[in-house]
Write a protein that holds these residues in place. Sequence first.
Motif, PDB file in Angstrom:
ATOM      1  N   GLY A 106     -23.566  -7.007 -14.865  1.00  0.00           N
ATOM      2  CA  GLY A 106     -22.372  -6.960 -14.042  1.00  0.00           C
ATOM      3  C   GLY A 106     -22.210  -5.699 -13.228  1.00  0.00           C
ATOM      4  N   THR A 151     -23.686  -2.657 -10.520  1.00  0.00           N
ATOM      5  CA  THR A 151     -24.398  -2.699  -9.242  1.00  0.00           C
ATOM      6  C   THR A 151     -25.504  -1.666  -9.234  1.00  0.00           C
ATOM      7  OG1 THR A 151     -22.415  -3.443  -8.077  1.00  0.00           O
ATOM      8  CG2 THR A 151     -24.173  -2.461  -6.745  1.00  0.00           C
ATOM      9  N   HIS A 172     -31.893  -8.095 -11.730  1.00  0.00           N
ATOM     10  CA  HIS A 172     -31.103  -9.293 -11.408  1.00  0.00           C
ATOM     11  C   HIS A 172     -31.307 -10.392 -12.442  1.00  0.00           C
ATOM     12  CE1 HIS A 172     -29.123 -12.377  -9.032  1.00  0.00           C
ATOM     13  NE2 HIS A 172     -30.159 -13.164  -9.265  1.00  0.00           N
ATOM     14  N   ALA A 208     -27.558  -7.885 -13.318  1.00  0.00           N
ATOM     15  CA  ALA A 208     -26.914  -6.906 -12.451  1.00  0.00           C
ATOM     16  C   ALA A 208     -26.879  -7.411 -11.013  1.00  0.00           C
ATOM     17  CB  ALA A 208     -27.663  -5.579 -12.520  1.00  0.00           C
ATOM     18  N   LYS A 209     -25.955  -6.879 -10.249  1.00  0.00           N
ATOM     19  CA  LYS A 209     -25.933  -7.107  -8.812  1.00  0.00           C
ATOM     20  C   LYS A 209     -26.861  -6.083  -8.187  1.00  0.00           C
ATOM     21  CE  LYS A 209     -22.869  -7.300  -4.786  1.00  0.00           C
ATOM     22  NZ  LYS A 209     -23.252  -8.685  -4.441  1.00  0.00           N
ATOM     23  N   LEU A 216     -28.400  -4.207  -4.744  1.00  0.00           N
ATOM     24  CA  LEU A 216     -28.360  -3.864  -3.326  1.00  0.00           C
ATOM     25  C   LEU A 216     -29.689  -3.234  -2.942  1.00  0.00           C
ATOM     26  CD1 LEU A 216     -24.893  -2.039  -3.189  1.00  0.00           C
ATOM     27  CD2 LEU A 216     -25.352  -4.499  -2.992  1.00  0.00           C
ATOM     28  N   HIS A 251     -32.298 -12.411  -3.963  1.00  0.00           N
ATOM     29  CA  HIS A 251     -31.394 -11.843  -4.961  1.00  0.00           C
ATOM     30  C   HIS A 251     -31.040 -10.382  -4.673  1.00  0.00           C
ATOM     31  CE1 HIS A 251     -35.572 -11.389  -6.362  1.00  0.00           C
ATOM     32  NE2 HIS A 251     -35.187 -10.192  -6.777  1.00  0.00           N
ATOM     33  N   GLU A 295     -29.076  -7.904  -1.958  1.00  0.00           N
ATOM     34  CA  GLU A 295     -28.164  -7.842  -0.818  1.00  0.00           C
ATOM     35  C   GLU A 295     -28.532  -6.651   0.062  1.00  0.00           C
ATOM     36  OE1 GLU A 295     -23.482  -6.871   0.143  1.00  0.00           O
ATOM     37  OE2 GLU A 295     -24.026  -7.666  -1.833  1.00  0.00           O
ATOM     38  N   ARG A 349     -21.543   2.141  -3.129  1.00  0.00           N
ATOM     39  CA  ARG A 349     -21.204   0.962  -3.928  1.00  0.00           C
ATOM     40  C   ARG A 349     -21.907   0.913  -5.282  1.00  0.00           C
ATOM     41  NH1 ARG A 349     -22.456  -4.241  -0.540  1.00  0.00           N
ATOM     42  NH2 ARG A 349     -21.653  -5.182  -2.468  1.00  0.00           N
ATOM     43  N   SER A 350     -22.974   1.674  -5.464  1.00  0.00           N
ATOM     44  CA  SER A 350     -23.843   1.490  -6.635  1.00  0.00           C
ATOM     45  C   SER A 350     -23.361   2.284  -7.846  1.00  0.00           C
ATOM     46  CB  SER A 350     -25.274   1.925  -6.301  1.00  0.00           C
ATOM     47  OG  SER A 350     -25.821   1.122  -5.279  1.00  0.00           O
TER      48      SER A 350
END
Length: 330
Positions: A142, A144, A162, A167-168, A170, A182, A184, A194-195
């Motif tokens: 969950g 980033t 992923h 995990a998300k 980037l 997978h 972004e 964001r990370s």
Amino acid sequence: MSARPLVLLTNPMHPEPQARLAAHADVRLAPATDAQTLARAALDADIVIVRAPLPPEALAGARLRGAIRHGAGVDMIPVEEASRLGIAVANVPGVNAVSVAEYAVGQIIALTHRLRRIDATLRAEGWAAARALTDGTHEVAGRTIGIVGLGAIGREVARICHFGLGAKVLGARRSDAPMPDHVEPETLEDLFARSDVVVLACPLNESTRGLVGAGLFGRMKPGSYLVNVARGPVVDEAALIAALTDGPLAGAALDVFAEQPLPAASPLLAMPHVILSAHLAGLTDDAMRRMGEGAVDQALQLLRGELPRHLFNPEAEVAIRARLQELGPR
């Protein structure tokens, strides 16, 4: 001239590919890896297999036909000088990607779960003190993960994070090449902002030297982490130390440094929230065997007068072919 060609190794290689190479050439290990010793040792070599910085003087030998990087990054080889002389530069891309990616993901887990500090505290202060450190630890699921550089290593880190950890992911890269579904795509600045964890997996070149400095660290979340499996000079080390001392970084895992070996006076050595290793993420036995096999395959191609499979300086192909023709097969 020796009846057999000579291949110089700057450092040892896996014994299995070395034995295969020895069936076709004399294999010599350089007695040391300083610039003067390497330049002298390479004078009568047909090929140099490179695991240490190669000075331009090491390319002066009349018989030299190729410098092969035992790995992916060619920052250890003076490529422009090799191209000027018609000497092939080759590498072995991608074969240590799994080893480096596993190292990076392992360090992500070690940082977010504070495993290094918990281990040291348990040994020094006991059970209760170690358990208290779990306050503020985090699952990777969950969260980033931002990856700078989506080559073979970056893509493997993304895949594991992923599909394996939930995990998300980037990604930021300099080229326009497509990213996996997978991952972004994100700008470098927004990726840092964001990370929860940023992983550096980009090559070192003039566009990435000093890429990560105070500006990008200042965009990161309080309590975030950095993992560097790229090259030390990608990061402004003074800015990194400041970010680890005053925030926003809660910790870092570093396999590479601006100066290697890491100086004994480095402040990083005194930081308990930093995990350090000696540029070894890709040096598992599996990866060393694969890198050795790839280097030997290309050494044998060059000895036959052929271009290596992973020619890194194709802009010099005409000059390289002319030099190989002049030297003839060995």
